[in-house]
Design a protein around this motif. Sequence first.
Motif, PDB file in Angstrom:
ATOM      1  N   ALA A  97       0.866  -1.180   0.000  1.00 14.87           N
ATOM      2  CA  ALA A  97       0.000   0.000   0.000  1.00 14.87           C
ATOM      3  C   ALA A  97       0.901   1.227   0.000  1.00 14.87           C
ATOM      4  CB  ALA A  97      -0.903  -0.001   1.214  1.00 14.87           C
ATOM      5  N   VAL A  98       0.816   2.041  -1.051  1.00  9.42           N
ATOM      6  CA  VAL A  98       1.660   3.227  -1.190  1.00  9.42           C
ATOM      7  C   VAL A  98       0.956   4.409  -0.535  1.00  9.42           C
ATOM      8  CG1 VAL A  98       2.832   4.742  -2.818  1.00  9.42           C
ATOM      9  CG2 VAL A  98       2.567   2.329  -3.363  1.00  9.42           C
ATOM     10  N   HIS A  99       1.617   5.040   0.417  1.00  7.18           N
ATOM     11  CA  HIS A  99       1.036   6.198   1.111  1.00  7.18           C
ATOM     12  C   HIS A  99       1.158   7.433   0.226  1.00  7.18           C
ATOM     13  CE1 HIS A  99       0.979   3.656   4.599  1.00  7.18           C
ATOM     14  NE2 HIS A  99       2.287   3.505   4.551  1.00  7.18           N
ATOM     15  N   GLY A 100       0.095   8.201   0.123  1.00  5.88           N
ATOM     16  CA  GLY A 100       0.120   9.431  -0.652  1.00  5.88           C
ATOM     17  C   GLY A 100      -0.236   9.247  -2.114  1.00  5.88           C
ATOM     18  N   ALA A 101      -0.535   8.035  -2.546  1.00  5.50           N
ATOM     19  CA  ALA A 101      -0.908   7.784  -3.937  1.00  5.50           C
ATOM     20  C   ALA A 101      -2.426   7.899  -4.091  1.00  5.50           C
ATOM     21  CB  ALA A 101      -0.443   6.404  -4.380  1.00  5.50           C
ATOM     22  N   ASP A 102      -2.874   8.079  -5.338  1.00  2.00           N
ATOM     23  CA  ASP A 102      -4.311   8.101  -5.607  1.00  2.00           C
ATOM     24  C   ASP A 102      -4.922   6.760  -5.215  1.00  2.00           C
ATOM     25  OD1 ASP A 102      -4.117  10.624  -6.615  1.00  2.00           O
ATOM     26  OD2 ASP A 102      -4.057  10.000  -8.713  1.00  2.00           O
ATOM     27  N   HIS A 103      -6.220   6.776  -4.937  1.00  2.00           N
ATOM     28  CA  HIS A 103      -6.916   5.561  -4.506  1.00  2.00           C
ATOM     29  C   HIS A 103      -6.786   4.436  -5.534  1.00  2.00           C
ATOM     30  CE1 HIS A 103      -9.746   3.085  -2.358  1.00  2.00           C
ATOM     31  NE2 HIS A 103     -10.479   2.956  -3.443  1.00  2.00           N
ATOM     32  N   ARG A 104      -6.846   4.793  -6.829  1.00  2.00           N
ATOM     33  CA  ARG A 104      -6.762   3.762  -7.878  1.00  2.00           C
ATOM     34  C   ARG A 104      -5.382   3.148  -7.992  1.00  2.00           C
ATOM     35  NH1 ARG A 104      -8.554   7.058 -12.921  1.00  2.00           N
ATOM     36  NH2 ARG A 104      -7.121   8.442 -11.872  1.00  2.00           N
ATOM     37  N   HIS A 105      -4.361   3.882  -7.587  1.00  2.00           N
ATOM     38  CA  HIS A 105      -2.979   3.413  -7.772  1.00  2.00           C
ATOM     39  C   HIS A 105      -2.289   3.138  -6.442  1.00  2.00           C
ATOM     40  CE1 HIS A 105      -3.579   4.680 -11.874  1.00  2.00           C
ATOM     41  NE2 HIS A 105      -3.912   5.891 -11.459  1.00  2.00           N
ATOM     42  N   ARG A 106      -3.067   2.904  -5.410  1.00  2.00           N
ATOM     43  CA  ARG A 106      -2.503   2.762  -4.078  1.00  2.00           C
ATOM     44  C   ARG A 106      -1.785   1.433  -3.875  1.00  2.00           C
ATOM     45  NH1 ARG A 106      -5.982   5.041   0.443  1.00  2.00           N
ATOM     46  NH2 ARG A 106      -5.362   6.788  -0.815  1.00  2.00           N
ATOM     47  N   ASP A 107      -2.299   0.347  -4.445  1.00  2.00           N
ATOM     48  CA  ASP A 107      -1.733  -0.984  -4.201  1.00  2.00           C
ATOM     49  C   ASP A 107      -0.832  -1.429  -5.347  1.00  2.00           C
ATOM     50  OD1 ASP A 107      -3.067  -1.226  -1.784  1.00  2.00           O
ATOM     51  OD2 ASP A 107      -4.858  -2.059  -2.722  1.00  2.00           O
ATOM     52  N   LEU A 108       0.346  -1.902  -4.987  1.00  2.00           N
ATOM     53  CA  LEU A 108       1.295  -2.469  -5.952  1.00  2.00           C
ATOM     54  C   LEU A 108       1.534  -3.926  -5.580  1.00  2.00           C
ATOM     55  CD1 LEU A 108       4.103   0.256  -6.037  1.00  2.00           C
ATOM     56  CD2 LEU A 108       2.334  -0.117  -7.735  1.00  2.00           C
ATOM     57  N   ARG A 109       1.713  -4.754  -6.589  1.00  4.23           N
ATOM     58  CA  ARG A 109       2.084  -6.152  -6.347  1.00  4.23           C
ATOM     59  C   ARG A 109       3.415  -6.418  -7.037  1.00  4.23           C
ATOM     60  NH1 ARG A 109      -3.280 -10.014  -6.559  1.00  4.23           N
ATOM     61  NH2 ARG A 109      -4.338  -8.966  -4.831  1.00  4.23           N
ATOM     62  N   ILE A 110       4.352  -6.914  -6.244  1.00  2.00           N
ATOM     63  CA  ILE A 110       5.675  -7.228  -6.783  1.00  2.00           C
ATOM     64  C   ILE A 110       6.050  -8.641  -6.348  1.00  2.00           C
ATOM     65  CG2 ILE A 110       6.431  -4.818  -6.749  1.00  2.00           C
ATOM     66  CD1 ILE A 110       8.091  -5.562  -4.236  1.00  2.00           C
ATOM     67  N   LYS A 111       7.003  -9.231  -7.051  1.00  2.00           N
ATOM     68  CA  LYS A 111       7.519 -10.537  -6.645  1.00  2.00           C
ATOM     69  C   LYS A 111       8.264 -10.362  -5.334  1.00  2.00           C
ATOM     70  CE  LYS A 111       8.055 -12.235 -11.318  1.00  2.00           C
ATOM     71  NZ  LYS A 111       8.995 -12.591 -12.380  1.00  2.00           N
ATOM     72  N   ASN A 112       8.075 -11.272  -4.430  1.00  2.00           N
ATOM     73  CA  ASN A 112       8.702 -11.187  -3.123  1.00  2.00           C
ATOM     74  C   ASN A 112      10.039 -11.922  -3.116  1.00  2.00           C
ATOM     75  OD1 ASN A 112       9.008 -10.442  -0.495  1.00  2.00           O
ATOM     76  ND2 ASN A 112       7.546 -11.900   0.353  1.00  2.00           N
ATOM     77  N   THR A 113      10.831 -11.671  -4.123  1.00  2.00           N
ATOM     78  CA  THR A 113      12.184 -12.215  -4.210  1.00  2.00           C
ATOM     79  C   THR A 113      13.118 -11.030  -4.380  1.00  2.00           C
ATOM     80  OG1 THR A 113      11.887 -12.517  -6.577  1.00  2.00           O
ATOM     81  CG2 THR A 113      11.525 -14.443  -5.197  1.00  2.00           C
ATOM     82  N   LEU A 114      13.686 -10.555  -3.276  1.00  2.00           N
ATOM     83  CA  LEU A 114      14.524  -9.361  -3.278  1.00  2.00           C
ATOM     84  C   LEU A 114      15.931  -9.717  -2.828  1.00  2.00           C
ATOM     85  CD1 LEU A 114      11.922  -7.086  -1.498  1.00  2.00           C
ATOM     86  CD2 LEU A 114      12.356  -7.217  -3.945  1.00  2.00           C
ATOM     87  N   THR A 115      16.870  -8.829  -3.121  1.00  2.00           N
ATOM     88  CA  THR A 115      18.265  -9.019  -2.745  1.00  2.00           C
ATOM     89  C   THR A 115      18.722  -7.798  -1.961  1.00  2.00           C
ATOM     90  OG1 THR A 115      18.576 -10.204  -4.824  1.00  2.00           O
ATOM     91  CG2 THR A 115      20.559  -9.549  -3.657  1.00  2.00           C
ATOM     92  N   ASP A 116      19.411  -8.014  -0.834  1.00  2.00           N
ATOM     93  CA  ASP A 116      19.917  -6.879  -0.058  1.00  2.00           C
ATOM     94  C   ASP A 116      21.268  -6.417  -0.591  1.00  2.00           C
ATOM     95  OD1 ASP A 116      21.693  -8.776   0.861  1.00  2.00           O
ATOM     96  OD2 ASP A 116      21.089  -8.653   2.955  1.00  2.00           O
ATOM     97  N   GLU A 117      21.873  -5.435   0.089  1.00  2.00           N
ATOM     98  CA  GLU A 117      23.131  -4.849  -0.393  1.00  2.00           C
ATOM     99  C   GLU A 117      24.302  -5.812  -0.347  1.00  2.00           C
ATOM    100  OE1 GLU A 117      22.617  -3.761   3.941  1.00  2.00           O
ATOM    101  OE2 GLU A 117      21.376  -3.544   2.185  1.00  2.00           O
ATOM    102  N   HIS A 118      24.179  -6.917   0.410  1.00  2.00           N
ATOM    103  CA  HIS A 118      25.250  -7.913   0.501  1.00  2.00           C
ATOM    104  C   HIS A 118      25.050  -9.078  -0.473  1.00  2.00           C
ATOM    105  CE1 HIS A 118      26.575  -5.741   4.000  1.00  2.00           C
ATOM    106  NE2 HIS A 118      25.384  -5.901   4.559  1.00  2.00           N
ATOM    107  N   GLY A 119      23.961  -9.040  -1.236  1.00  2.00           N
ATOM    108  CA  GLY A 119      23.685 -10.093  -2.201  1.00  2.00           C
ATOM    109  C   GLY A 119      22.874 -11.246  -1.643  1.00  2.00           C
ATOM    110  N   ASP A 120      22.399 -11.131  -0.411  1.00  2.00           N
ATOM    111  CA  ASP A 120      21.605 -12.194   0.206  1.00  2.00           C
ATOM    112  C   ASP A 120      20.138 -12.052  -0.198  1.00  2.00           C
ATOM    113  OD1 ASP A 120      23.900 -13.068   1.555  1.00  2.00           O
ATOM    114  OD2 ASP A 120      23.509 -11.716   3.242  1.00  2.00           O
ATOM    115  N   ASP A 121      19.442 -13.176  -0.325  1.00  2.00           N
ATOM    116  CA  ASP A 121      18.015 -13.160  -0.641  1.00  2.00           C
ATOM    117  C   ASP A 121      17.225 -12.758   0.595  1.00  2.00           C
ATOM    118  OD1 ASP A 121      18.486 -13.941  -3.228  1.00  2.00           O
ATOM    119  OD2 ASP A 121      18.211 -16.072  -2.818  1.00  2.00           O
ATOM    120  N   VAL A 122      16.281 -11.849   0.411  1.00  3.62           N
ATOM    121  CA  VAL A 122      15.419 -11.413   1.506  1.00  3.62           C
ATOM    122  C   VAL A 122      13.979 -11.401   1.020  1.00  3.62           C
ATOM    123  CG1 VAL A 122      17.142 -10.025   2.699  1.00  3.62           C
ATOM    124  CG2 VAL A 122      15.772  -8.983   0.922  1.00  3.62           C
ATOM    125  N   LYS A 123      13.035 -11.445   1.966  1.00  5.70           N
ATOM    126  CA  LYS A 123      11.612 -11.399   1.632  1.00  5.70           C
ATOM    127  C   LYS A 123      10.952 -10.347   2.495  1.00  5.70           C
ATOM    128  CE  LYS A 123      11.068 -16.064  -0.041  1.00  5.70           C
ATOM    129  NZ  LYS A 123      10.136 -17.139  -0.199  1.00  5.70           N
TER     130      LYS A 123
END
Length: 116
Positions: free
Chosen positions: A75-101
């Motif tokens: 949920a993006v704070h400050g966005a319009d009601h129609r564009h408030r929710d984003l869905r992304i893949k929950n496969t992220l990498t931190d600054e050390h190259g480790d997988d995070v969720k």
Amino acid sequence: MSKLNGKVTKETGSATRTSVETEMAKPRMTRSARIMELKLDTTRIPEQPSTSMPGTVKKIILAKPPSQPEKAQIAVHGADHRHRDLRIKNTLTDEHGDDVKLKKGGHVDITVTAKK
């Protein structure tokens, strides 16, 4: 014109003439030539236009087939009601190259950058 003690005063003729002379002393350039001059300046580092907004992870959506990655709904704070929710893949990498969720209720910063 300048404002002094709430009263508007006119500039003297010599001050106006001086400002016009300094402006006229500059070489005339078209807008495209000014843009090209900025692009050729090697000391200037151009930045891509971007904006950042705070958000909160609303929920984690498990993948229907296990081979697909799970998704995080943000949920993006400050966005319009129609564009408030984003869905992304929950496969992220931190600054050390480790997988995070992301976890439900976690606070995130969303940065949107425009391509050239």
